[in-house]
Design a protein around this motif. Structure first.
Motif, PDB file in Angstrom:
ATOM      1  N   TRP A 186      30.410  38.295  51.400  1.00 59.45           N
ATOM      2  CA  TRP A 186      29.229  37.482  51.136  1.00 59.45           C
ATOM      3  C   TRP A 186      27.966  38.333  51.085  1.00 59.45           C
ATOM      4  O   TRP A 186      26.936  37.896  50.544  1.00 59.45           O
ATOM      5  CB  TRP A 186      29.096  36.393  52.204  1.00 59.45           C
ATOM      6  N   LEU A 187      28.026  39.533  51.623  1.00 59.95           N
ATOM      7  CA  LEU A 187      26.885  40.444  51.596  1.00 59.95           C
ATOM      8  C   LEU A 187      26.962  41.406  50.422  1.00 59.95           C
ATOM      9  O   LEU A 187      26.131  42.311  50.313  1.00 59.95           O
ATOM     10  CB  LEU A 187      26.822  41.254  52.898  1.00 59.95           C
ATOM     11  N   GLU A 188      27.926  41.223  49.531  1.00 62.52           N
ATOM     12  CA  GLU A 188      28.168  42.176  48.444  1.00 62.52           C
ATOM     13  C   GLU A 188      28.169  41.473  47.091  1.00 62.52           C
ATOM     14  O   GLU A 188      29.059  41.663  46.274  1.00 62.52           O
ATOM     15  CB  GLU A 188      29.473  42.927  48.687  1.00 62.52           C
ATOM     16  N   ASP A 189      27.135  40.659  46.861  1.00 56.57           N
ATOM     17  CA  ASP A 189      27.026  39.908  45.609  1.00 56.57           C
ATOM     18  C   ASP A 189      26.159  40.667  44.603  1.00 56.57           C
ATOM     19  O   ASP A 189      25.196  40.137  44.060  1.00 56.57           O
ATOM     20  CB  ASP A 189      26.444  38.518  45.889  1.00 56.57           C
ATOM     21  N   GLN A 190      26.527  41.919  44.366  1.00 56.97           N
ATOM     22  CA  GLN A 190      25.780  42.738  43.426  1.00 56.97           C
ATOM     23  C   GLN A 190      26.105  42.355  41.985  1.00 56.97           C
ATOM     24  O   GLN A 190      27.117  41.709  41.697  1.00 56.97           O
ATOM     25  CB  GLN A 190      26.094  44.229  43.647  1.00 56.97           C
ATOM     26  N   ASP A 191      25.236  42.773  41.083  1.00 61.18           N
ATOM     27  CA  ASP A 191      25.428  42.582  39.651  1.00 61.18           C
ATOM     28  C   ASP A 191      26.404  43.646  39.161  1.00 61.18           C
ATOM     29  O   ASP A 191      26.015  44.708  38.679  1.00 61.18           O
ATOM     30  CB  ASP A 191      24.057  42.707  38.961  1.00 61.18           C
ATOM     31  N   PHE A 192      27.714  43.350  39.310  1.00 61.64           N
ATOM     32  CA  PHE A 192      28.707  44.334  38.906  1.00 61.64           C
ATOM     33  C   PHE A 192      30.078  43.673  38.765  1.00 61.64           C
ATOM     34  O   PHE A 192      30.259  42.496  39.059  1.00 61.64           O
ATOM     35  CB  PHE A 192      28.761  45.534  39.842  1.00 61.64           C
ATOM     36  N   TYR A 193      31.016  44.461  38.277  1.00 60.63           N
ATOM     37  CA  TYR A 193      32.397  43.993  38.211  1.00 60.63           C
ATOM     38  C   TYR A 193      32.950  43.860  39.618  1.00 60.63           C
ATOM     39  O   TYR A 193      32.717  44.707  40.474  1.00 60.63           O
ATOM     40  CB  TYR A 193      33.252  44.962  37.400  1.00 60.63           C
ATOM     41  N   ARG A 194      33.699  42.791  39.834  1.00 60.97           N
ATOM     42  CA  ARG A 194      34.300  42.548  41.145  1.00 60.97           C
ATOM     43  C   ARG A 194      35.737  43.077  41.127  1.00 60.97           C
ATOM     44  O   ARG A 194      36.594  42.596  40.384  1.00 60.97           O
ATOM     45  CB  ARG A 194      34.266  41.059  41.488  1.00 60.97           C
ATOM     46  N   PHE A 195      35.943  44.107  41.935  1.00 64.24           N
ATOM     47  CA  PHE A 195      37.244  44.746  42.061  1.00 64.24           C
ATOM     48  C   PHE A 195      37.692  44.666  43.511  1.00 64.24           C
ATOM     49  O   PHE A 195      37.007  44.110  44.369  1.00 64.24           O
ATOM     50  CB  PHE A 195      37.164  46.224  41.673  1.00 64.24           C
TER      51      PHE A 195
END
Length: 1009
Positions: free
Chosen positions: A188-197
């Protein structure tokens, strides 16, 4: 101790039995590297869609995993055939699929990768040695077993998770097992604008610790106010009984010993230190030796040390006492293998950025692999090191009023604070010895609150670097969270207005110039402001490289996919295509423009000479070789070296070493400053700064027709109007409403130059930025006008025919009047004047209906045969340029193949145009073709596809086969804009006027010389 999987949904379950974070120094005992054993490579692997289907008992040494798959470590499991990669920007990947609250993991899908491998130690452990395993990147949490024994658990995808194996290691073969969970509370602390791997995406390393060992070292450099002396201190945390000694190299010819200063600190003072900066990233070297009580050496290591002073002084960010402008870029750690990026790839990125004039990087939005900082130290970058925190979806929910302030994440919630402090501590402990790290960032787009304030206060309690956080703008309750005013995508005018009344902190744009698709327009306004407003101290482009996934069509063609192409839902489409470079690091035109704006010398060229302002803080121009080149329409007339020594921060000028002729014509004077000697990041001769002056010497205008040309023959038929002359034929259709034929030559040998009737063009394929602000809906009438213009009927009042044919002197003029299907209706007229030498002068007018929006472009769309596939032009180039992105383009004669001129943005869109074009010609292999001329300068595009075909393609690979060459000479195209990609429009001065427009140019045949 056993692992309780139910605890992964507990935000307080941050880690278990993980070793304390420490500096990233690499020690050795006898030879370099002998304290490490790399476990990266091939592991046995089991994939489960959910923890409930993960295998039991796998960690036991007797458990048979021989039938399991094999997988590469480092690597993302989603790029190795397991599950789908998913690109989302703001939204959490599970949004709308599962109704869960912060901390909970999805019940429906939460992939678990189970990894097993065996290893044998390179050599047995010696007495007193300890063994650990470090997972340098595990997304997003890892649980670890060794020889059947559970040894620990850790969250935070982007800092090392290290566990002690000493008590469980055996002689011979050992078994290491790990489970990696894609979603835990920490996700929940890692909602960056990036691909989710997910998976083990960085190296896994065994580390030996000798019986006496420096577990952590903290190096500080204190530089005196007058820069005359510096004190280097090394505070060591010694594990075991023994002693530490150290020497410092890089200052003078003899290493200097450090002396004990108490509390485990060693120090040395040096005079007249060579200071580290982005301009001169000089590194001293601290050599440390550890001995046990008997005096035997147990370990050695070296640490590069950049002696520098960075901080806020006199209200400004300064490096070594000088105000600094951060010419920055945001860089995701991302490449063709996702976030698995090697040291070599990282180094290539930094070399490319350094050569482009970048001096600052922001690690958006997580700590990078440790070698990034080592390389940033060596190449010279000012780094904002950002901890792994982004809760953009929750921030968005607060701003939209979907949840209250008390529900903000992390906000003021005490149960989330330990995870934040843990992530901050892991980053600082690992990275604080790097001179390149000049600021700590509390994370990105996570609103505000007391938790983030506590993180900022903790940073300041353990280190002297300034603290950065942008979220204070959205939640201003705790302005003391950040030491700088940080914003994203604020227009230049807004920055100036703010700084007119707020003078208490330096101002940064941690993100600006959203480089999505064809964009990066009008960025020079920001750079100009940074050099005239002391408090505006720089900005960071969003972002460095396109994020994309290598994919293959059913037919076997490779392409770069974006959000949704892997079948994932939800997703955010091509919003991941924001790069200055493409996925494979091919530079886009945006990078070339940035390099021009970021160059360290501001150069102006006029008839009086060359004026240079040196924007360097510490470097004179003496290390550059300057050259001045005089040319006329692409032909070099003279070139001369040029000497101008300019001190840092100073300006100077000198006369041109070449003379502009008196002969009428248009001349260019190019000035270039290049490296005299090679550097780590570029070879000798690399141009670091350049500029061009264009000078017109007036003279007699050429005759309207070629000497001796006869008046053309007019054949006014029933349905067609023909015009013939020596070596050409032109045919206009009264029925179909336009120019239907333009032939070079007569008879069977004549070459047809037209593929279809040229039509007025008011439309281009929407750019990503234009889609962001709703251009297709607002401007769609201009698409209809371009595609469905109709020939107007005869004027009932004047009785004028349409088309109207007139003999004007020695030329024939044919005029077509079109009605455009806009509301209210618009009109356009195309007038062709055919001269005896075969030249066609074209005059295009448009009369928009009252109240219609500005046009995307105004020109003529001309389709020719695909055989005319070679373009040569005299105009700005060689790369793509637009009215608000042309600083890096140079007037000259350039050439290219038409098939290569559509810039390969992730999603096809308006691109490939050139500004300031005086003439352009497309020819076939025999040298036959069509020439377009505009003495006043036009925008010109030559592509294999129409704007409509480009707009319809989702990827470059989806464009139709090449069947034609499409020319679009234009008065102007709308500037690309790019302040942001979700609402910011092109600046007003780069829009077409909304009133009546007129554009004139000339068509000619091209035949072999």
């Amino acid at each position: 101790m056993t692992f309780d999987i139910t605890r992964i949904a507990d935000p307080l379950f941050v880690s278990e039995n993980r070793l304390a974070a420490h500096s990233d120094h690499r020690w050795h005992q006898r030879t370099e590297g002998d304290s490490e054993q790399l476990l990266s490579g091939t592991w046995r692997f089991h994939y489960a869609e959910h923890p409930s289907t993960a295998p039991d008992g796998f960690a036991d040494t007797a458990y048979d995993v021989s039938a399991w798959d094999e997988i590469a470590v480092p690597g993302h499991i989603q790029l190795q055939g397991y599950g789908r990669p998913q690109y989302t920007n703001v939204q959490y990947p599970w949004d709308g699929l599962e109704d869960i609250v912060p901390g909970q993991a999805p019940a429906f899908s939460n992939p678990v990768g189970t990894y097993v491998r065996t290893y044998t130690l390179d050599r047995p452990l010696e007495e007193g040695e300890r063994l650990s395993v470090a997972f340098l990147g595990a997304e997003s949490a890892v649980a670890v077993w060794h020889n059947g024994v559970y040894v620990g658990y850790a969250t935070d995808s982007f800092t090392p998770s290290e566990f002690d194996l000493t008590g469980t290691v055996v002689e011979g073969e050992n078994r290491l097992a790990a489970q990696v969970f894609k979603v835990t509370a920490g996700t929940w602390l890692e909602d960056q604008d990036f691909y989710r791997f997910s998976g083990l995406f960085r190296d896994v390393v065994l580390r030996r610790r000798p019986r006496v060992h420096v577990e952590d070292v903290q190096i500080t450099t204190d530089v005196a106010a007058d820069l005359g002396t510096a004190t280097i201190r090394a505070q060591v945390a010694l594990d075991g009984s023994g002693s530490v000694s150290a020497t410092l190299s890089g200052h003078g010819s003899v290493p200097l010993p450090l002396t004990e200063a108490g509390d485990g600190t060693l120090s040395v003072e040096i005079e007249a230190p060579r200071l580290w900066s982005a301009e001169d990233p000089h590194l001293h070297e601290l050599a440390v030796e550890v001995r046990d009580e008997a005096g035997e050496v147990t370990e050695r290591f070296t640490v590069p040390v950049g002696v520098r002073r960075f901080g806020i002084e006199d209200g400004l960010l300064k490096i070594n006492g000088e105000r600094v402008v951060l010419l920055g870029v945001n860089r995701h750690e991302f490449g063709v293998n996702g976030r698995v990026v090697t040291r070599e790839e990282t180094e290539a990125d930094l070399r490319l950025l350094k050569a482009a004039g970048v001096n600052a990087l922001r690690t958006s939005h997580y700590p990078n692999n440790s070698y990034f900082y080592e390389l940033a130290d060596r190449y010279g970058f000012y780094v904002i090191d950002e901890m792994n925190l982004e809760t953009h979806a929750m921030w968005d929910a607060v701003v939209r009023g979907r949840i209250g302030l008390e529900e903000a994440l992390p906000g003021d919630r005490p149960d989330w604070l330990p995870a934040l402090l843990d992530r901050a501590a892991s980053m600082v402990a690992r990275d604080r010895n790097h001179a390149s790290v000049v600021m700590w960032s509390c994370g990105n787009e996570s609103f505000g609150g007391s938790d983030i304030l506590a993180v900022a206060d903790w940073f300041r309690s353990v280190d002297t670097r300034p603290v950065h956080y942008e979220g204070v703008h959205w939640d201003p309750r705790h302005p003391e969270t950040t030491d700088v005013v940080s914003r994203m995508y604020a227009p230049v005018t807004e920055i100036e207005e703010f700084l007119a009344t707020h003078r208490d902190k330096p101002y940064l744009l941690c993100e600006y110039a959203h480089a999505m698709g064809n964009s990066f327009g009008a960025v020079e306004k920001y750079i100009d402001l940074a050099y005239r407003e002391p408090l505006f101290q720089g900005a960071f482009v969003w972002d460095f490289a396109d994020q994309g996934i290598l994919m293959t069509t059913p037919e076997g063609e490779s392409y770069v996919g974006y959000g949704g192409d892997a079948g994932e839902r939800p997703h955010d489409g091509e919003f991941c295509g924001n790069g200055l470079v493409f996925l494979d690091r091919t530079p886009s035109p945006k990078l070339l423009e940035m390099a021009q704006l970021y160059q360290p010398l501001h150069i102006t060229v006029d008839r009086d000479g060359v004026a240079v302002h040196n924007r360097h803080l510490f470097t004179s121009t003496g290390g550059y070789a300057a050259t001045v080149t005089l040319a006329r329409e692409g032909v070099v007339l003279a070139s001369a070296p040029f000497t101008l020594e300019v001190a840092p921060g100073s300006s100077a000028s000198a006369p041109l070493p070449v003379e502009i002729p008196d002969e009428p014509g248009e001349y260019t004077v190019d000035v270039a400053f290049a490296l005299v000697a090679a550097t780590d990041w570029a070879p000798a001769g690399h141009v670091v700064a350049s500029a061009q002056g264009v000078f017109v010497v007036e003279g007699t205008e050429p005759a309207a027709t070629a000497p001796g040309a006869q008046a053309p023959q007019l054949i006014d038929g029933i349905h067609n109007v023909g015009v013939r002359g020596e070596g050409f034929t032109v045919l206009f259709s009264k029925l179909h409403g336009g120019l239907v034929s333009y032939r070079a030559g007569h008879g069977d040998a004549a070459r047809e130059l037209l593929h279809s009737i040229p039509k007025p063009s008011f439309w281009h394929a929407p750019t990503s930025n234009e889609r962001g602000w709703g251009m297709p809906a607002r401007d769609g009438q201009w698409l209809l006008a371009s595609r469905y213009a109709s020939l107007a009927t005869t004027d009932p009042e004047s009785g004028a025919q349409n088309p109207a044919t007139t003999v004007v002197g020695d030329a024939v003029e044919v005029a077509f009047r079109y009605t455009l299907p806009t509301t209210p209706a618009s009109e356009s007229t195309v007038v062709y004047r055919v001269s005896g030498d075969g030249r066609i002068d074209v005059r295009l007018t448009a009369r928009p209906g009252e109240g219609l929006p500005d046009m995307p472009e105004f020109g003529l769309l001309i389709e020719t045969d695909a055989a005319f596939g070679h373009l040569r032009w005299y105009g700005e180039g060689p790369h793509e340029s637009y009215v608000d992105r042309r600083a890096s383009a140079r007037l000259g004669v350039w050439e290219s193949e038409v098939a290569e001129l559509l810039t390969p943005y992730l999603r096809p869109q308006e691109s490939g145009s050139r500004t300031g074009v005086r003439w352009a010609e497309v020819t076939d292999e025999a040298g036959v073709g069509l020439r377009v001329e505009c003495a006043a300068g036009m925008e010109f595009s030559a592509l294999p596809w129409t704007p409509f075909e480009i707009e319809n393609a989702a990827h470059p690979v989806d464009l139709p086969p090449i069947r034609k060459t499409v020319l679009r000479p234009a008065l102007m195209r709308r500037g690309v804009g790019g302040d942001d990609s979700w609402g910011a429009r092109t600046h007003p001065e780069h829009l077409l006027p909304t009133g009546e427009l007129e554009f004139a140019f000339t068509l000619r045949t091209v035949t072999p010389a």
